[in-house]
Design a protein around this motif. Structure first.
Motif, mmCIF file in Angstrom:
data_model
loop_
_atom_site.group_PDB
_atom_site.id
_atom_site.type_symbol
_atom_site.label_atom_id
_atom_site.label_comp_id
_atom_site.label_asym_id
_atom_site.label_seq_id
_atom_site.Cartn_x
_atom_site.Cartn_y
_atom_site.Cartn_z
ATOM 1 N N ILE A 95 0.752 -0.945 -0.196
ATOM 2 C CA ILE A 95 0.214 -0.190 -0.009
ATOM 3 C C ILE A 95 0.691 0.912 0.074
ATOM 4 C CG2 ILE A 95 -1.619 1.177 1.394
ATOM 5 C CD1 ILE A 95 -2.929 -0.913 2.361
ATOM 6 N N VAL A 96 2.046 1.229 1.133
ATOM 7 C CA VAL A 96 2.464 2.138 1.188
ATOM 8 C C VAL A 96 3.498 2.976 -0.453
ATOM 9 C CG1 VAL A 96 5.067 3.173 1.725
ATOM 10 C CG2 VAL A 96 2.740 2.362 3.811
ATOM 11 N N ASN A 97 4.359 1.923 -0.878
ATOM 12 C CA ASN A 97 4.786 1.687 -1.775
ATOM 13 C C ASN A 97 3.906 2.125 -3.330
ATOM 14 O OD1 ASN A 97 7.821 2.004 -0.275
ATOM 15 N ND2 ASN A 97 7.684 -0.380 -0.756
ATOM 16 N N SER A 122 -6.373 -7.295 -4.524
ATOM 17 C CA SER A 122 -7.458 -7.103 -3.981
ATOM 18 C C SER A 122 -8.275 -5.834 -3.846
ATOM 19 C CB SER A 122 -8.424 -8.345 -3.516
ATOM 20 O OG SER A 122 -9.547 -7.793 -2.576
ATOM 21 N N THR A 123 -6.715 -5.635 -2.004
ATOM 22 C CA THR A 123 -6.743 -5.075 -1.459
ATOM 23 C C THR A 123 -6.038 -3.106 -2.003
ATOM 24 O OG1 THR A 123 -6.109 -5.860 0.208
ATOM 25 C CG2 THR A 123 -5.488 -3.559 0.962
ATOM 26 N N LEU A 124 -5.275 -3.296 -2.943
ATOM 27 C CA LEU A 124 -4.890 -2.014 -3.604
ATOM 28 C C LEU A 124 -6.411 -1.079 -4.574
ATOM 29 C CD1 LEU A 124 -1.623 -2.702 -4.437
ATOM 30 C CD2 LEU A 124 -1.800 -1.214 -3.150
ATOM 31 N N ALA A 125 -6.935 -2.449 -5.290
ATOM 32 C CA ALA A 125 -7.985 -2.647 -6.563
ATOM 33 C C ALA A 125 -9.143 -1.605 -5.351
ATOM 34 C CB ALA A 125 -8.634 -3.617 -6.917
ATOM 35 N N LYS A 126 -9.732 -1.673 -4.139
ATOM 36 C CA LYS A 126 -10.360 -1.327 -3.852
ATOM 37 C C LYS A 126 -10.697 0.059 -3.221
ATOM 38 C CE LYS A 126 -11.944 -5.923 -0.978
ATOM 39 N NZ LYS A 126 -12.328 -6.170 0.130
ATOM 40 N N VAL A 127 -8.716 0.440 -2.794
ATOM 41 C CA VAL A 127 -8.446 1.743 -2.007
ATOM 42 C C VAL A 127 -7.738 2.270 -3.783
ATOM 43 C CG1 VAL A 127 -7.695 1.147 -0.560
ATOM 44 C CG2 VAL A 127 -6.062 1.086 -2.453
#
Length: 267
Positions: A95-97, A122-127
């Motif tokens: 997330i940070v990078n 999945s997490t990156l897509a959500k944000v």
């Protein structure tokens, strides 16, 4: 401006698209003039810019710097940027990078692996961070593979690539890169998913084609990979200019003359 929607439309229409690596503003401007569809700020800069023998020494700071250079001189291409070696081993790191690369000007972040990346994707897509997952020969894992070798040569390994592709797309991956696999495997992976697939040494049936800029200009030293074609010295490039080489690559990808049979792995 080329967007992910543009590339999805191209895939549905069967229109091929071009991608080249780029690391600085001047070449980014030339690629824009040549109408290159997508630009990859690749961790290949470790070898072609920094002089290392692999991509492993490249840092996030390196990637942010070069992504910023390219983004400042690009108004046409979709920009992909690599998350370098060991920069996404945890969800927090990813997330940070990814945020740093997106803030530097990337439109999509690229990471290497398979189904094990699903949670990160999945997490990156959500944000709001689109991902491109790199399958096949993944240079950051060259020490695991024992060298730069063809992937997916057996049916079991080919099916594993297809399963990984489906898994990461279901998790939310917006694109795929597929490197150094037999042409029929490239075709099968491309047909198995509904997102754009960019090939490098993956045959003629992927949705797009990517080359390292230095390779396609014929300025790299040592062994030249089978899938590389020198567009600077190509007889069709009558001006012998770099920008004309970029335009010729784009044209060759669109019309299907690249990759030729000689550039493919037909195992």
């Amino acid at each position: 401006m080329t967007t992910l929607s543009t590339l999805r439309k191209y895939k549905k229409e069967g229109k091929k698209f071009s991608c080249l690596t780029c690391y600085d503003a001047m070449f980014a401007r030339m690629m824009e003039n040549a109408k290159i569809d997508t630009i990859l700020i690749g961790d290949s800069l470790g070898m072609v810019v920094q002089g290392h023998d692999s991509t492993i020494p490249v840092t996030v700071d390196d990637m942010v710097y070069h992504t910023s250079n390219v983004a400042r001189s690009n108004d046409h291409a979709l920009i992909l940027a690599d998350l370098p070696f060991m920069s996404y081993t945890t969800l927090e790191d990813a997330i940070v990078n990814s945020r740093r690369l997106m803030q530097a000007g990337a439109h999509v972040v690229k990471l290497e692996g398979g189904a094990e990346l699903c949670e990160i994707v999945s997490t990156l897509a959500k944000v709001g961070t689109p991902t491109c997952v790199h399958l096949g020969l993944t240079p950051q894992s060259v020490n695991v593979f024992g060298g730069y070798t063809i992937q997916g040569k057996t049916e079991d390994k080919a099916q594993k690539l297809i399963d990984d592709a489906k898994a990461v797309v279901e998790a939310g991956a917006a694109m795929l890169v597929l490197e150094v696999v037999p042409s029929d495997v490239g075709k099968r992976v491309t047909e198995a998913v509904d997102v754009p697939v960019i090939g490098i040494g993956a045959g003629a049936d992927t949705d797009g084609q990517v080359l390292v800029m230095h390779d396609m200009l014929g300025v790299t030293h040592g062994r030249v990979a089978r899938f590389v074609h020198d567009f600077l010295s190509d007889e069709r490039n009558q001006s012998r200019s770099v920008e004309a080489a970029f335009a010729l690559f784009h044209q060759a990808v669109q019309e299907g003359s690249y990759p030729s049979v000689e550039n493919q792995f037909l195992i």
